[in-house]
Design an enzyme around this catalytic site. Structure first.
Site, PDB file in Angstrom:
ATOM      1  NE  ARG A 105      -2.630   0.077   3.570  1.00 35.83           N
ATOM      2  CZ  ARG A 105      -3.443   0.442   4.546  1.00 35.83           C
ATOM      3  NH1 ARG A 105      -4.742   0.484   4.337  1.00 35.83           N
ATOM      4  NH2 ARG A 105      -2.982   0.774   5.711  1.00 35.83           N
ATOM      5  CB  THR A 109      -2.515   7.185  -2.751  1.00 36.39           C
ATOM      6  OG1 THR A 109      -1.795   5.943  -2.914  1.00 36.39           O
ATOM      7  CG2 THR A 109      -1.712   8.329  -3.332  1.00 36.39           C
ATOM      8  CG  ASP A 201       2.327  -3.104   9.072  1.00 35.44           C
ATOM      9  OD1 ASP A 201       2.592  -4.278   8.722  1.00 35.44           O
ATOM     10  OD2 ASP A 201       2.401  -2.145   8.299  1.00 35.44           O
ATOM     11  CG  ASP A 204       5.910  -3.384  10.108  1.00 39.96           C
ATOM     12  OD1 ASP A 204       6.642  -3.778   9.182  1.00 39.96           O
ATOM     13  OD2 ASP A 204       5.520  -2.201  10.209  1.00 39.96           O
TER      14      ASP A 204
HETATM   15  C1  PRP Z   1      -1.246  -4.793   4.351  1.00 42.17           C
HETATM   16  C2  PRP Z   1      -2.062  -6.077   4.338  1.00 42.17           C
HETATM   17  C3  PRP Z   1      -2.844  -5.939   3.058  1.00 42.17           C
HETATM   18  C4  PRP Z   1      -3.099  -4.458   2.989  1.00 42.17           C
HETATM   19  C5  PRP Z   1      -4.509  -4.208   3.424  1.00 42.17           C
HETATM   20  O1  PRP Z   1      -0.151  -4.886   3.530  1.00 42.17           O
HETATM   21  O2  PRP Z   1      -1.279  -7.234   4.399  1.00 42.17           O
HETATM   22  O3  PRP Z   1      -2.143  -6.402   1.914  1.00 42.17           O
HETATM   23  O4  PRP Z   1      -2.193  -3.834   3.901  1.00 42.17           O
HETATM   24  O5  PRP Z   1      -4.857  -2.884   3.268  1.00 42.17           O
HETATM   25  P1  PRP Z   1      -5.985  -2.377   2.257  1.00 42.17           P
HETATM   26  O6  PRP Z   1      -7.164  -3.271   2.443  1.00 42.17           O
HETATM   27  O7  PRP Z   1      -6.238  -0.980   2.707  1.00 42.17           O
HETATM   28  O8  PRP Z   1      -5.419  -2.442   0.862  1.00 42.17           O
HETATM   29  P2  PRP Z   1       0.979  -3.759   3.478  1.00 42.17           P
HETATM   30  O9  PRP Z   1       0.746  -2.827   2.348  1.00 42.17           O
HETATM   31  O10 PRP Z   1       1.127  -3.142   4.836  1.00 42.17           O
HETATM   32  O11 PRP Z   1       2.263  -4.585   3.061  1.00 42.17           O
HETATM   33  P3  PRP Z   1       3.111  -5.673   3.892  1.00 42.17           P
HETATM   34  O12 PRP Z   1       2.290  -6.930   3.937  1.00 42.17           O
HETATM   35  O13 PRP Z   1       4.320  -5.839   3.041  1.00 42.17           O
HETATM   36  O14 PRP Z   1       3.412  -5.125   5.261  1.00 42.17           O
HETATM   37  N1  URA Z   2      -2.616  -3.301   6.930  1.00 45.06           N
HETATM   38  C1  URA Z   2      -2.262  -3.760   8.154  1.00 45.06           C
HETATM   39  O1  URA Z   2      -1.275  -4.509   8.269  1.00 45.06           O
HETATM   40  N2  URA Z   2      -2.998  -3.379   9.212  1.00 45.06           N
HETATM   41  C2  URA Z   2      -4.057  -2.574   9.110  1.00 45.06           C
HETATM   42  O2  URA Z   2      -4.708  -2.272  10.142  1.00 45.06           O
HETATM   43  C3  URA Z   2      -4.418  -2.104   7.841  1.00 45.06           C
HETATM   44  C4  URA Z   2      -3.689  -2.490   6.754  1.00 45.06           C
END
Ligand code: PRP
Ligand code: URA
Length: 210
Positions: A105, A109, A201, A204
């Protein structure tokens, strides 16, 4: 809260494990273990919908009807956080194939950006389980489903841990054919797109990159 396409796994063991995930003091080892246990249960629940094919099997005593899965199962974790759930699914469906989608993400945005896509062949002939722990705005899941459909996928189920009402509505609106299975529906999103109360997150917390 009731949604047409969302199945909530409302089980005591899941509530216990979601609580472990929510706790800010839970360290990555315990976090990963709880994610895996929930993924085990999600896999069993989702497999109720898999199509079976009958065949004749011979026991040591006589012939009888046996069953096998008619279609390949392809597990598609969304990188990174989806990887944390992958092993829990694989324990229950050990002959599954894997595809991977890399989505991140944009922090401003909140739109998903694709950085990786690798799938087994013949998506059109498989039961596909898209796996991502967090359904927040729904942007990432909706985009991942678009990618899969563009490459021919026909039977897709989405598995998550925590969903926001907004995210569920987005998937129901963008992809009314997709069934979602999840372990919790939370209240809302904050102004940074995080789920409240949520678990923070997921990537993380799974990989210790806080
Ligand atoms: C997180 C999660 C989803 C996304 C959800 O990924 O694992 O893929 O956010 O958010 P949304 O419904 O608003 O799109 P992130 O972008 O944090 O990446 P990561 O898994 O690499 O930490
Ligand atoms: N992605 C995450 O990992 N946590 C949230 O709460 C939203 C998006």
């Amino acid at each position: 809260m009731q949604f047409d396409n969302f199945t909530l796994l409302d089980y005591p063991l899941i509530k216990r494990d979601i609580t472990i995930l929510r706790d800010k003091d839970t360290q990555p080892e315990a976090f990963r273990a709880a994610v895996k246990r929930i993924a085990n249960i999600l896999a069993v629940e989702i497999s109720k919908g898999f199509v079976l094919q009958e065949f004749e099997v011979e026991t040591p005593l006589e012939k009888t009807t046996g069953y096998k899965l008619k279609l390949d199962v392809i597990l598609v974790p969304v990188l990174r956080a989806g990887l944390g759930m992958a092993n829990g699914f694989l324990e229950i469906i050990p002959d599954a194939k894997f595809g991977h989608i890399g989505l991140q993400r944009d922090e401003v945005t909140l739109n998903p950006i694709e950085y990786y896509f690798k799938m087994p062949k013949e998506l059109d002939k498989a039961e596909i389980v898209l796996i991502d722990p967090m359904l927040a705005t729904g942007g990432s899941a909706s985009e991942a489903i678009n990618y899969l459909k563009k490459r021919g996928a026909k039977k897709i189920i989405f598995a998550c841990l925590v969903a926001s009402p907004q995210g569920i509505k987005k998937i129901e609106n963008d992809h009314p054919d997709i069934k979602i299975f999840g372990a919790a529906i939370d209240r809302e999103l904050n102004d940074k797109g995080y789920i409240l109360p949520g678990l923070g997150d997921a990537g993380d917390r799974t990989f210790g990159t806080l």
